[in-house]
Design an enzyme around this catalytic site. Sequence first.
Site, PDB file in Angstrom:
ATOM      1  N   GLY A   1      -0.397  45.515 -41.923  1.00 34.12           N
ATOM      2  CA  GLY A   1       0.619  46.304 -41.243  1.00 34.12           C
ATOM      3  C   GLY A   1       0.525  46.140 -39.738  1.00 34.12           C
ATOM      4  O   GLY A   1      -0.008  45.139 -39.232  1.00 34.12           O
TER       5      GLY A   1
ATOM      6  N   ASP B   1      -3.219  42.755 -49.011  1.00 34.71           N
ATOM      7  CA  ASP B   1      -2.433  43.944 -48.708  1.00 34.71           C
ATOM      8  C   ASP B   1      -1.736  44.394 -49.983  1.00 34.71           C
ATOM      9  O   ASP B   1      -1.403  43.561 -50.840  1.00 34.71           O
ATOM     10  CB  ASP B   1      -1.400  43.645 -47.615  1.00 34.71           C
ATOM     11  CG  ASP B   1      -0.769  44.898 -47.037  1.00 34.71           C
ATOM     12  OD1 ASP B   1      -1.193  45.329 -45.954  1.00 34.71           O
ATOM     13  OD2 ASP B   1       0.141  45.461 -47.677  1.00 34.71           O
TER      14      ASP B   1
ATOM     15  N   GLN C   1      -8.468  49.511 -26.486  1.00 32.02           N
ATOM     16  CA  GLN C   1      -7.008  49.523 -26.429  1.00 32.02           C
ATOM     17  C   GLN C   1      -6.545  50.588 -25.442  1.00 32.02           C
ATOM     18  O   GLN C   1      -5.537  50.413 -24.756  1.00 32.02           O
ATOM     19  CB  GLN C   1      -6.396  49.739 -27.823  1.00 32.02           C
ATOM     20  CG  GLN C   1      -6.632  51.085 -28.487  1.00 32.02           C
ATOM     21  CD  GLN C   1      -5.717  52.193 -27.995  1.00 32.02           C
ATOM     22  OE1 GLN C   1      -4.642  51.925 -27.456  1.00 32.02           O
ATOM     23  NE2 GLN C   1      -6.146  53.432 -28.176  1.00 32.02           N
TER      24      GLN C   1
ATOM     25  N   TYR D   1       4.159  53.600 -37.243  1.00 27.24           N
ATOM     26  CA  TYR D   1       5.363  53.242 -36.485  1.00 27.24           C
ATOM     27  C   TYR D   1       5.251  51.981 -35.621  1.00 27.24           C
ATOM     28  O   TYR D   1       6.164  51.691 -34.844  1.00 27.24           O
ATOM     29  CB  TYR D   1       5.760  54.413 -35.589  1.00 27.24           C
ATOM     30  CG  TYR D   1       6.070  55.683 -36.337  1.00 27.24           C
ATOM     31  CD1 TYR D   1       7.112  55.739 -37.241  1.00 27.24           C
ATOM     32  CD2 TYR D   1       5.309  56.837 -36.126  1.00 27.24           C
ATOM     33  CE1 TYR D   1       7.408  56.910 -37.928  1.00 27.24           C
ATOM     34  CE2 TYR D   1       5.592  58.018 -36.801  1.00 27.24           C
ATOM     35  CZ  TYR D   1       6.642  58.042 -37.712  1.00 27.24           C
ATOM     36  OH  TYR D   1       6.930  59.211 -38.390  1.00 27.24           O
ATOM     37  N   LYS D   2       4.163  51.231 -35.714  1.00 29.39           N
ATOM     38  CA  LYS D   2       3.940  50.144 -34.762  1.00 29.39           C
ATOM     39  C   LYS D   2       4.928  48.987 -34.892  1.00 29.39           C
ATOM     40  O   LYS D   2       5.156  48.248 -33.926  1.00 29.39           O
ATOM     41  CB  LYS D   2       2.501  49.623 -34.898  1.00 29.39           C
ATOM     42  CG  LYS D   2       1.459  50.645 -34.479  1.00 29.39           C
ATOM     43  CD  LYS D   2       0.053  50.091 -34.554  1.00 29.39           C
ATOM     44  CE  LYS D   2      -0.962  51.139 -34.121  1.00 29.39           C
ATOM     45  NZ  LYS D   2      -2.343  50.619 -34.094  1.00 29.39           N
TER      46      LYS D   2
ATOM     47  N   THR E   1      -6.395  49.060 -42.717  1.00 28.20           N
ATOM     48  CA  THR E   1      -5.431  49.983 -43.301  1.00 28.20           C
ATOM     49  C   THR E   1      -5.773  51.397 -42.833  1.00 28.20           C
ATOM     50  O   THR E   1      -6.866  51.630 -42.303  1.00 28.20           O
ATOM     51  CB  THR E   1      -5.479  49.954 -44.840  1.00 28.20           C
ATOM     52  OG1 THR E   1      -6.600  50.730 -45.298  1.00 28.20           O
ATOM     53  CG2 THR E   1      -5.597  48.535 -45.376  1.00 28.20           C
ATOM     54  N   PRO E   2      -4.881  52.361 -43.056  1.00 35.92           N
ATOM     55  CA  PRO E   2      -5.214  53.749 -42.715  1.00 35.92           C
ATOM     56  C   PRO E   2      -6.089  54.444 -43.751  1.00 35.92           C
ATOM     57  O   PRO E   2      -6.471  55.604 -43.554  1.00 35.92           O
ATOM     58  CB  PRO E   2      -3.840  54.427 -42.621  1.00 35.92           C
ATOM     59  CG  PRO E   2      -2.974  53.639 -43.530  1.00 35.92           C
ATOM     60  CD  PRO E   2      -3.454  52.213 -43.411  1.00 35.92           C
TER      61      PRO E   2
ATOM     62  N   THR F   1      -7.841  59.792 -28.075  1.00 35.16           N
ATOM     63  CA  THR F   1      -7.122  59.090 -27.021  1.00 35.16           C
ATOM     64  C   THR F   1      -6.695  60.017 -25.887  1.00 35.16           C
ATOM     65  O   THR F   1      -6.850  59.647 -24.706  1.00 35.16           O
ATOM     66  CB  THR F   1      -5.909  58.356 -27.615  1.00 35.16           C
ATOM     67  OG1 THR F   1      -6.363  57.386 -28.561  1.00 35.16           O
ATOM     68  CG2 THR F   1      -5.117  57.647 -26.534  1.00 35.16           C
TER      69      THR F   1
END
Length: 297
Positions: free
Chosen positions: A150, A172, A270, A87-88, A214-215, A34
């Site tokens: 999430g 989830d 994004q 943290y979103k 998911t991460p 990014t």
Amino acid sequence: MRSQQEILANDADQGTFDDLVIGLVGRGIQRSRTPRMHMAEGVHQGQRIIYQLLDVDQFPGGDRPLEQIIDAAEICGFAGLNITFPYKIDVIPLLDELSDNARAIGAVNTVVFKDGRRIGHNTDKVGFEEGFRQNMPGAILDHVLQIGAGGAGVAVAHAFASLGVKRLTIADSDHARAVALQGQIAQAHDGISVDVANLTEMLDLAPDGVVNATPVGMAKLPGTAYPVSLLRPEMWVADIVYFPLETELLAAARAKGCRVLPGSGMAVYQAVRAFELFTGRQPDAARMKATFEAMTS
């Protein structure tokens, strides 16, 4: 040809740029592409952008509360922040205002500091949606299994509803979180059937496509959220993780003959919308995509 760094240094010496400081807040983000996308596009737009990684895993003094990180960035004159895992959702109580889409989705990945106020936006939905449209035309959307509910998963579920998915099954590790997202999507979108499966029940499903929201698969969280033994050649498989770009799930799906969508599409689009929010200028999406693709893994 001059490098980007040489261009930035030369133009800064000439005083042709107003510095704009932006940051990315998250964990395990050292390989994020990014920053380069924003800085390179800034050069083309005539504005020097300084993009800082605020990787909580790398803080020399250890973890800091998210509130302190947001406060520090605002005090230091940042124009805004991108927000990523984990943290979103946690960032929302720390903001003064939410855009309509951030409020509807219930997750924030972009914060703009403006006139003494913190304004939260969500560009993940449009990012995933545009990436899917561009790279997966004709994909069957009768039944999609989404793993992860999430902050990013919420945006992905809304994107699939907009893309016209007929049935969306959400799984989830936090079953209550999946149920909450089920209710949110059912209430916000007509014409879509939304159900929930626990991680055991999803093994009995045979969806048209699977998305990992998911991460799991990130460099710091290796593995796969979906059992690769369940992959079928006729399925498509998408992942929101993009570092690494070829996750274990995508590699297995590709080997099986599945059509695959890496996290690059969501990451690029994004960022395109976030750039516009930070700078007030319309970026060149194709150029930002080229910058992303030019970076080595």
